[in-house]
Every structure is written in structure tokens, then in C-alpha cells.
Design an enzyme around this catalytic site. Structure first.
Site, PDB file in Angstrom:
ATOM      1  N   HIS A   2       0.828  -1.226   0.000  1.00 19.62           N
ATOM      2  CA  HIS A   2       0.000   0.000   0.000  1.00 19.62           C
ATOM      3  C   HIS A   2       0.856   1.269   0.000  1.00 19.62           C
ATOM      4  CE1 HIS A   2      -3.268  -2.741   1.377  1.00 19.62           C
ATOM      5  NE2 HIS A   2      -2.298  -3.259   2.094  1.00 19.62           N
TER       6      HIS A   2
ATOM      7  N   SER B  10      15.571  22.036 -14.842  1.00 17.85           N
ATOM      8  CA  SER B  10      14.415  22.902 -15.074  1.00 17.85           C
ATOM      9  C   SER B  10      14.925  24.233 -15.598  1.00 17.85           C
ATOM     10  CB  SER B  10      13.661  23.116 -13.766  1.00 17.85           C
ATOM     11  OG  SER B  10      12.929  24.323 -13.826  1.00 17.85           O
TER      12      SER B  10
ATOM     13  N   LYS C  45      16.531  21.663  -9.653  1.00 17.77           N
ATOM     14  CA  LYS C  45      15.758  20.506 -10.115  1.00 17.77           C
ATOM     15  C   LYS C  45      16.551  19.532 -10.967  1.00 17.77           C
ATOM     16  CE  LYS C  45      11.424  20.576 -10.661  1.00 17.77           C
ATOM     17  NZ  LYS C  45      10.374  19.705 -10.197  1.00 17.77           N
TER      18      LYS C  45
ATOM     19  N   GLU D  10       9.569   9.152 -16.710  1.00 17.83           N
ATOM     20  CA  GLU D  10       8.198   9.619 -16.935  1.00 17.83           C
ATOM     21  C   GLU D  10       7.734   9.304 -18.353  1.00 17.83           C
ATOM     22  OE1 GLU D  10       9.727  13.510 -15.230  1.00 17.83           O
ATOM     23  OE2 GLU D  10       7.567  13.770 -15.042  1.00 17.83           O
TER      24      GLU D  10
END
Ligand code: ARG
Length: 442
Positions: free
Chosen positions: A140, A261, A267, A274
């Protein structure tokens, strides 16, 4: 009509397979005395010329000629003249396209098989390096019990190895040659289907001509196996996205496989992971699309089936890209051993070890042990500490027979080391599995 009818825009990717199939067919026709040996030789040379024209980028594809099969044949006529017209004896575009597409798909199955092998090797290297690094195991997405980094990597080795066996299995099943089924009913020419099947690397000719020209199971099986593999890739990609976040810091992805970024200098984004996660949708989509194309078709060939190729091409391209990117990411990434270890100890991850100890040492029924452990967890929670930080006195206030020995099982390293059941997370078991897979892949 031309715009909706033509497939040359995409099926030119099967040029090499089309020429290979035609060469096998022409050689067989000559061997059977159906066409003249000289004509077969002219056809062979003409086809080779065309292949080099196509490979060299100098071939002018025409949409008026509809597809790769007609484009090649029309060009053959220009190159060698009259004998070109004899090539299509005892053959139809229906068995021709089924053959070409099978050859193309078979090559892709082999490429995917290889790419999976490379990814598995990268995972094995990670597993071997961190066979005894502890990390939290989750259910979970809540901390459950400590596991080892190696064990987690090896879970993916199992998944991708099954994907590989599905791919190999699909290849075995699809390896029957449609060529010679002709339009749908076979042919009255004395062709030798064994010979063409063998020349093209098939195990045997397909046994039913109606089935041979209208079967696209092989493409669907590729897409189904690709979809399952893609799903595995997506789960791993998802974990990498989570693990590389500042909250987790389980892994650091290499600069090669992440981006910065344009506005936030701190970043480092896991873009490759992704995109793998996202591209997988196209592969699922292709599977559903082709299933839907095929489900209502009466036997034998219908033009609907021309829609098979783009789905398979796109799925194959994206699967190969995702596999390559994942291999690179896994190879390059570094697991942060310290963060993993700190995280492994949070969330009372050794509560089960404590319960097991109460059963083993104090002879308590497991349900009672579960209850006592729950009280100890509540105590630690109230105190704002972890289980090993409770004093013996505090433990004994919950259950008087607990002894000092209990602390031996509370550390995360003790916990994983004790899970030596077959397939368990103990470093000894992980190393055993790494060795088994290394041997299997050697
Ligand atoms: N371009 C067609 C396809 O991809 C080739 C087969 C055409 N056969 C026919 N009878 N029209 O399916």
C-alpha cells in the site's frame, strides 16, 4: 481513394522482407519448373538492385502504386522487363503481405528479446552490488518490512525474464509460413511450400490457406506480450520517479538520464522514467486497436487488415525505445545506501520480527503476539521513537516475559538476514538468485 487506400507511407518499412520473400518465391518457382531458370535469375538480380536502391534512399515510392508489394513489382518491370510479370505466379498479395509482415514481426521479437536480455543484465549488476543493502519494503506504499535492494532489483529480473519467455514463445508459435496460400484457396501450380518456408527460416508452411492469409494472431501476440512487458517497464519507471524525489532519495539518476528545469536551478527531473511510463499507453492502445480491427472480420482477407502494420510498428518502436532508456537508466543510477537504510528502519518495519520472536521464544500464539506487538508499537509511537529505542523495562511493562534477546531481531539487518526461506529477501538468498540468473544468461 488513393489517400485512404495506400499503405506505402508505412509499409515501405517491410521492403527488405518483401524482397526476401519474393526471392524465395522466384527460386522455388524455377526449381519447380514453373518459370524458366533465366527469368528467375533476372528476377533475383532485379530484386537485389531494387533493394540497394531502397537502402540507398534513391527509390521513388508512389502512392498510386498503393503498397510496397506493388511498388517493388512495378520497379522490377522497369529494371528487367517482361520476366518481372512472372514473379507473381501462384502467389497473391494476400499471402505475400502476411509473409512479409510475419518476417518483420519475427525480427522485432528477436530485437525485443535481446533488449530484454540487456536490461536484465543491468538489473543483475544492481542486485549484485546491493545484495545486502537494506531498504523498506512496501505494501500500500506504506512501510511494511525491510527488504534488500538486491531483492527488489531481482523482482524485476523475474518479471522481465517472464516477458522474455513470452516473446520467445510467441516466436515459436508464429513461425509458420503463409507464402503459397495464394489469395485464400491455395493454387493449382505445383509449388513447393516446404522449400519457401525453409528458405525464409520458418519451421513449416501454415497448414490452412484460409487461415494463413487472415491470421494476425502473431501480431496480436506480439502486442499482448509487448503490453505486459510495457506494464512492467511502467511500474519500474514509476518507482524510479518516486525514488528519485527529494522525499525518498533512494536513487540518484545520472545526468544523462535526467533533465534540469529552465527556472528552478535545484531541479533534476526523471524525464526518461516519466516518458517510459507515458509511452506505454501507446502500446496498450495498439493492442486494443488491432484486436478491434480483427474481431469482426469474416474469413479470409479484408482490407481492414492493412491497419495492422502501423499499430505494430508504433508499438515496436516505442517498446524498443523504452527498453533502451530503461537499460541506460538502470545501468547509470546509483542507489543511496544510507538513505535506504535510514528509511528501512522507519515506520516500525521490524514489528513482524518482534511478533515472530514472541512466538518463537515465548511460545505465544501468533494472534496474541500480534496483539502484544501492536501495544509495543503504540508505546513507541507515543514516545516518538522506533521499536529498538524502547527500553527493556518499557517492553516488559507490556509483556513481563520479554528479555534482552529481543533486541537482536529488531535491527533491520537482523530482520533481512533472518528471511532465509526460498525466495526470501536474505542477502544469502539474493546472492543465490543472482548466481542462478547469471548462469542462465551466460
Ligand atoms: N496493402 C495491403 C495490406 O497491407 C496488401 C494486401 C492487399 N491485398 C488485396 N487483396 N487488396 O494488407
Amino acid at each position: 481513394m488513393e489517400a485512404i487506400n495506400a499503405s506505402i507511407g508505412f509499409d515501405q518499412r517491410m521492403a527488405a522482407q518483401d524482397i526476401e520473400g519474393s526471392r524465395a518465391h522466384a527460386a522455388m518457382l524455377a526449381a519447380q519448373g514453373i518459370i524458366d531458370g533465366k527469368d528467375a535469375e533476372a528476377i533475383r538480380e532485379g530484386l537485389l538492385t531494387i533493394l540497394s536502391e531502397i537502402e540507398g534512399g534513391g527509390f521513388a515510392f508512389s502512392t498510386a502504386l498503393e503498397d510496397i508489394h506493388m511498388n517493388v513489382e512495378a520497379r522490377l518491370k522497369e529494371v528487367i522487363g517482361e520476366p518481372a510479370g512472372r514473379l507473381h505466379t501462384g502467389r497473391s498479395r494476400n499471402d505475400q503481405v502476411a509473409t512479409d509482415f510475419k518476417l518483420w514481426t519475427r525480427d522485432q521479437l528477436d530485437a525485443v528479446d535481446q533488449a530484454l536480455g540487456a536490461l536484465i543484465k543491468a538489473l543483475l549488476a544492481q542486485a549484485e552490488a546491493g545484495a545486502d543493502w537494506v531498504m523498506p519494503g512496501f505494501t500500500h506504499l506504506q512501510v511494511a518490512q525491510p527488504v534488500t535492494w538486491g531483492h527488489h532489483m531481482m523482482a524485476y529480473v523475474e518479471m522481465f525474464a517472464r516477458d522474455r519467455s513470452r516473446i520467445q514463445d510467441a516466436r515459436r508459435r508464429m513461425n509458420e509460413c503463409p507464402l503459397g496460400a495464394a489469395a485464400l484457396a491455395g493454387t493449382s501450380f505445383p509449388i513447393d511450400r516446404e522449400a519457401t518456408a525453409q528458405a525464409l527460416g520458418f519451421d513449416r508452411p501454415a497448414a490452412n490457406s484460409l487461415d494463413a492469409v487472415s491470421d494476425r494472431d502473431f501480431a496480436l501476440e506480439f502486442l499482448a506480450a509487448a503490453s505486459i512487458c510495457a506494464m512492467h517497464l511502467s511500474r519500474l519507471a514509476e518507482e524510479l520517479v518516486i525514488w528519485s524525489s527529494a522525499q525518498f532519495r533512494f536513487v540518484t539518476l545520472s545526468d544523462r538520464f535526467s533533465t534540469g528545469s529552465s527556472i528552478m536551478p535545484q531541479k533534476k527531473n526523471p524525464d526518461a522514467a516519466e516518458l517510459i511510463r507515458a509511452k506505454i499507453g501507446r502500446i496498450f492502445g495498439a493492442n486494443v486497436a488491432l484486436m478491434t480491427v480483427m474481431k469482426g472480420l469474416p474469413l479470409a482477407y479484408s482490407k481492414d487488415m492493412q491497419e495492422d502494420k502501423e499499430q505494430v510498428f508504433d508499438a515496436a518502436d516505442n517498446l524498443m525505445l523504452a527498453l533502451a532508456a530503461m537499460e541506460g537508466m538502470v545501468k547509470d543510477m546509483s542507489a543511496n545506501r544510507d538513505s535506504l537504510e535510514v528509511a528501512a528502519a522507519t515506520g516500525f518495519s521490524t514489528a513482524t520480527d518482534l511478533a515472530d520472536w514472541l512466538v518463537r521464544v515465548l511460545g505465544m500464539p501468533f494472534r496474541d503476539a500480534h496483539h502484544v506487538t501492536g501495544s509495543l508499537v503504540a508505546k513507541a509511537e507515543a514516545k516518538g521513537c522506533d521499536l529498538p529505542d524502547l527500553s527493556l523495562e518499557e517492553m516488559q511493562s507490556v509483556h513481563e516475559h520479554i528479555t534482552q534477546d529481543v533486541f537482536d531481531v529488531l535491527g533491520v539487518h537482523n530482520s533481512v538476514a533472518s528471511r532465509t526461506s526460498y525466495g526470501g529477501t536474505a542477502p544469502s538468498r539474493v546472492r543465490e538468485q543472482v548466481a542462478r540468473w547469471k548462469e542462465a544468461l551466460a
